[in-house]
Design a protein around this motif. Structure first.
Motif, PDB file in Angstrom:
ATOM      1  N   UNK A   1      -2.530   8.782 -15.236  1.00 36.71           N
ATOM      2  CA  UNK A   1      -2.033   9.196 -16.775  1.00 36.71           C
ATOM      3  C   UNK A   1      -0.494   9.531 -16.466  1.00 36.71           C
ATOM      4  N   UNK A   2       0.223   8.710 -15.491  1.00 34.84           N
ATOM      5  CA  UNK A   2       1.778   8.896 -15.684  1.00 34.84           C
ATOM      6  C   UNK A   2       2.150  10.131 -14.690  1.00 34.84           C
ATOM      7  N   UNK A   3       1.229  10.932 -14.043  1.00 36.89           N
ATOM      8  CA  UNK A   3       1.384  11.972 -13.276  1.00 36.89           C
ATOM      9  C   UNK A   3       1.170  11.904 -11.844  1.00 36.89           C
ATOM     10  N   UNK A   4       1.898  11.984 -10.989  1.00 42.73           N
ATOM     11  CA  UNK A   4       1.945  11.859  -9.384  1.00 42.73           C
ATOM     12  C   UNK A   4       0.612  12.920  -8.955  1.00 42.73           C
ATOM     13  N   UNK A   5      -0.436  12.277  -8.486  1.00 38.55           N
ATOM     14  CA  UNK A   5      -1.661  13.021  -7.826  1.00 38.55           C
ATOM     15  C   UNK A   5      -1.437  12.695  -6.059  1.00 38.55           C
ATOM     16  N   UNK A   6      -0.820  11.768  -5.745  1.00 41.40           N
ATOM     17  CA  UNK A   6      -0.571  11.423  -4.077  1.00 41.40           C
ATOM     18  C   UNK A   6       0.583  10.554  -3.868  1.00 41.40           C
ATOM     19  N   UNK A   7       0.858  10.677  -2.496  1.00 32.91           N
ATOM     20  CA  UNK A   7       1.818   9.982  -2.124  1.00 32.91           C
ATOM     21  C   UNK A   7       1.685   9.443  -0.865  1.00 32.91           C
ATOM     22  N   UNK A   8       1.951   8.295  -0.426  1.00 30.66           N
ATOM     23  CA  UNK A   8       2.173   7.650   0.886  1.00 30.66           C
ATOM     24  C   UNK A   8       3.211   7.263   1.569  1.00 30.66           C
ATOM     25  N   UNK A   9       3.881   7.648   2.398  1.00 35.48           N
ATOM     26  CA  UNK A   9       4.947   6.911   2.910  1.00 35.48           C
ATOM     27  C   UNK A   9       4.798   6.195   4.417  1.00 35.48           C
ATOM     28  N   UNK A  10       4.926   5.042   4.464  1.00 36.05           N
ATOM     29  CA  UNK A  10       4.456   4.068   5.393  1.00 36.05           C
ATOM     30  C   UNK A  10       3.288   4.418   5.936  1.00 36.05           C
ATOM     31  N   UNK A  11       2.386   3.816   4.832  1.00 33.79           N
ATOM     32  CA  UNK A  11       0.791   4.276   5.559  1.00 33.79           C
ATOM     33  C   UNK A  11       0.421   3.530   6.708  1.00 33.79           C
ATOM     34  N   UNK A  12      -0.380   4.033   7.556  1.00 37.53           N
ATOM     35  CA  UNK A  12      -0.720   3.348   8.827  1.00 37.53           C
ATOM     36  C   UNK A  12      -2.077   3.142   9.118  1.00 37.53           C
ATOM     37  N   UNK A  13      -3.047   3.669   8.009  1.00 38.54           N
ATOM     38  CA  UNK A  13      -4.306   3.495   8.219  1.00 38.54           C
ATOM     39  C   UNK A  13      -5.126   3.174   7.123  1.00 38.54           C
ATOM     40  N   UNK A  14      -6.292   2.464   7.172  1.00 39.53           N
ATOM     41  CA  UNK A  14      -6.978   2.182   5.685  1.00 39.53           C
ATOM     42  C   UNK A  14      -7.556   3.490   5.069  1.00 39.53           C
ATOM     43  N   UNK A  15      -8.106   4.438   5.987  1.00 41.26           N
ATOM     44  CA  UNK A  15      -8.536   5.515   5.469  1.00 41.26           C
ATOM     45  C   UNK A  15      -7.701   6.442   4.601  1.00 41.26           C
TER      46      UNK A  15
ATOM     47  N   UNK B   1       1.988  -3.150   6.087  1.00 45.09           N
ATOM     48  CA  UNK B   1       1.476  -2.324   5.295  1.00 45.09           C
ATOM     49  C   UNK B   1       0.643  -3.369   4.409  1.00 45.09           C
ATOM     50  N   UNK B   2       0.979  -4.373   4.060  1.00 43.23           N
ATOM     51  CA  UNK B   2       0.286  -5.226   2.840  1.00 43.23           C
ATOM     52  C   UNK B   2      -1.141  -5.334   3.282  1.00 43.23           C
ATOM     53  N   UNK B   3      -1.510  -5.946   4.282  1.00 51.34           N
ATOM     54  CA  UNK B   3      -3.221  -5.873   4.494  1.00 51.34           C
ATOM     55  C   UNK B   3      -3.761  -4.933   4.064  1.00 51.34           C
ATOM     56  N   UNK B   4      -3.171  -3.507   4.450  1.00 46.66           N
ATOM     57  CA  UNK B   4      -3.953  -2.300   4.143  1.00 46.66           C
ATOM     58  C   UNK B   4      -4.146  -2.006   2.640  1.00 46.66           C
ATOM     59  N   UNK B   5      -2.811  -2.101   2.056  1.00 45.22           N
ATOM     60  CA  UNK B   5      -2.867  -1.956   0.581  1.00 45.22           C
ATOM     61  C   UNK B   5      -3.840  -2.792  -0.144  1.00 45.22           C
ATOM     62  N   UNK B   6      -3.650  -4.224   0.357  1.00 45.32           N
ATOM     63  CA  UNK B   6      -4.583  -5.135  -0.295  1.00 45.32           C
ATOM     64  C   UNK B   6      -6.253  -4.772  -0.324  1.00 45.32           C
ATOM     65  N   UNK B   7      -6.501  -4.445   0.904  1.00 47.57           N
ATOM     66  CA  UNK B   7      -7.858  -3.959   0.960  1.00 47.57           C
ATOM     67  C   UNK B   7      -8.177  -2.572   0.428  1.00 47.57           C
ATOM     68  N   UNK B   8      -7.357  -1.788   0.313  1.00 46.96           N
ATOM     69  CA  UNK B   8      -7.742  -0.626  -0.442  1.00 46.96           C
ATOM     70  C   UNK B   8      -7.768  -0.863  -2.135  1.00 46.96           C
ATOM     71  N   UNK B   9      -7.263  -1.937  -2.492  1.00 47.68           N
ATOM     72  CA  UNK B   9      -7.059  -2.185  -4.014  1.00 47.68           C
ATOM     73  C   UNK B   9      -8.015  -3.263  -4.348  1.00 47.68           C
ATOM     74  N   UNK B  10      -8.467  -3.867  -3.248  1.00 44.74           N
ATOM     75  CA  UNK B  10      -9.203  -5.166  -3.603  1.00 44.74           C
ATOM     76  C   UNK B  10     -10.444  -5.086  -4.624  1.00 44.74           C
ATOM     77  N   UNK B  11     -11.077  -4.051  -4.361  1.00 50.21           N
ATOM     78  CA  UNK B  11     -12.303  -3.997  -5.321  1.00 50.21           C
ATOM     79  C   UNK B  11     -12.024  -2.862  -6.218  1.00 50.21           C
ATOM     80  N   UNK B  12     -10.808  -2.570  -6.630  1.00 51.23           N
ATOM     81  CA  UNK B  12     -10.314  -1.356  -7.631  1.00 51.23           C
ATOM     82  C   UNK B  12      -9.816  -2.049  -8.986  1.00 51.23           C
ATOM     83  N   UNK B  13     -10.301  -2.891  -9.567  1.00 47.97           N
ATOM     84  CA  UNK B  13      -9.510  -3.474 -10.799  1.00 47.97           C
ATOM     85  C   UNK B  13      -9.112  -2.453 -11.782  1.00 47.97           C
TER      86      UNK B  13
END
Length: 107
Positions: A83-97, A39-51
């Motif tokens: 702001x400390x409140x859960x809005x989404x959760x992914x378990x074992x993400x499979x895709x970039x989208x 999952x690391x490459x997918x996570x990295x791409x998703x956060x790459x341009x999101x400082x």
């Protein structure tokens, strides 16, 4: 802070996570977990341009209170907070989208 490759040496407390401001992704997993590694490459791409999205990478396992407090059962589990409140959760993400959609939900 964008993508973080290394797990934190000392995880934050649940209180610290609950007090975060802005967009935060808390990633639970381990360095040796095959699902986490894939999952690391997918996570990295998703956060790459999101400082503006903080990435907190927590090594989880037996006796780790933070993961238990979030009900983590499988790795990786990504909890998306605003702001400390859960809005989404992914378990074992499979895709970039699905990751992109979850990141957009917190910003």
């Amino acid at each position: 802070m964008a993508y973080t490759a290394q797990h934190l040496a000392q995880p934050p407390s649940r209180e610290e996570v609950d007090q975060t401001t802005g967009a935060t992704v808390v990633e639970f997993g381990t360095p040796w977990c095959g699902h986490c590694q894939r999952a690391q490459p997918l996570i990295e791409v998703a956060l790459k341009d999101r400082p503006e999205v903080a990435h907190i990478k927590v090594e989880d396992g037996p006796g780790q209170r933070l993961g238990r407090s979030f009900g983590v059962k499988l790795w990786p589990t990504l909890v998306f907070l605003r702001d400390g409140k859960e809005v989404a959760r992914l378990v074992r993400p499979q895709g970039e989208q699905e990751l992109q959609d979850a990141v957009r939900a917190v910003v």
